[in-house]
Motif scaffolding. Structure first.
Motif: not given
Ligand code: PEP
Ligand code: MN
Length: 250
Positions: A25, A54-55, A195, A160, A221, A87, A49, A130, A105, A107-109
């Protein structure tokens, strides 16, 4: 027809092959990344990856090593002949990150962070977008349009999982998006079984399902010691489990 994305001479995403991307991760330290790089190289996996930005939901939890983490990867990539996906959270980091990251990348957020989408759209690097955790498939495809309209057509979509009332799994892995997107778009489609489930024991069945649905690959992961991981240990495979996953998928 899926548009093939050429990563280098040997790696083509969307050409009918099933590409496996793996790594932690978050990038935590050199030893961790060294071990993972060696494992991937042994198993013939070509894309690693690892999050540096990190979000995290909680601003007090580990936020990643930032640019230092990316710099650490330069050596690992070279030593093990790997491409690197990571990301990006902020358009202001793109220029520096561009030197180290081979696939951006989103991310989802940040699926609908339109200024970020436009900025990666101006680069010539492939972008993995994502799915937003509350996004419909149509909203997701429209988000990809923000990247494409800036000129970058090297887009990979990654399912995801979405948030539903079901809480046994971390997210509900909406695998039907794979055939739907294959019909609706010409982007390669990946699945993230980590995820997408939040549970280590569900990664293998989710990965098999992704392959059966003709996904172009998975991003999973892994960690040398998932029980000590700084993030997402519960949904990370250890090395033995990952080797087994590869065996089961071929
Ligand atoms: C990730 O790939 O570590 C991640 C934070 O994924 P997601 O944006 O899908 O939550
Ligand atoms: Mn994660």
């Amino acid at each position: 027809m899926t548009k093939v994305i050429k990563i280098d001479e040997e790696i083509n995403i969307g050409d009918g092959s099933f590409t496996i991307i793996a790594g932690p991760c978050a990038i935590e330290n050199r030893e961790q990344m060294e071990k993972i790089g060696a494992l991937l190289s042994k198993l013939g996996i070509k894309i690693i990856r690892g999050g540096a930005f990190k979000p995290r939901t909680d601003p007090k939890s580990f936020q990643g090593l930032g640019l230092d983490g990316l710099k650490m990867m330069a050596e690992i990539k070279k030593k093990y002949n790997l491409k690197f996906i990571s990301e990006v959270l902020d358009p202001r980091d793109l220029e520096a990150a561009n030197d180290y990251i081979d696939i951006f990348q989103i991310g989802s957020r940040n699926m609908q962070n339109f200024s970020l989408l436009r900025e990666v759209g101006k680069t010539d690097k492939p972008v993995m977008l994502k799915r937003g955790m509350s996004a419909t498939i149509k909203e997701w495809v429209m988000a990809a349009e923000y990247i494409r309209l800036e000129g970058n057509e090297k887009i990979i979509l990654c399912e995801r999982g979405i948030r539903t009332f079901e809480d046994y799994t971390r997210n509900t892995l909406d695998l039907m998006s794979v055939p739907i997107l294959k019909e609706m778009t010409d982007y390669p489609v990946f699945v993230d079984p980590s995820h997408g489930t939040g549970r280590r024991e569900l990664i293998l069945p989710a990965a098999k399902a992704a392959k059966a649905l003709n996904a172009d690959g998975i991003m999973v992961e892994i960690h040398p010691e998932p029980e000590n991981a700084l993030s997402d240990g519960m949904q990370s495979l250890n090395f033995k489990e990952f080797e087994n996953l590869i065996k089961e998928l071929v």
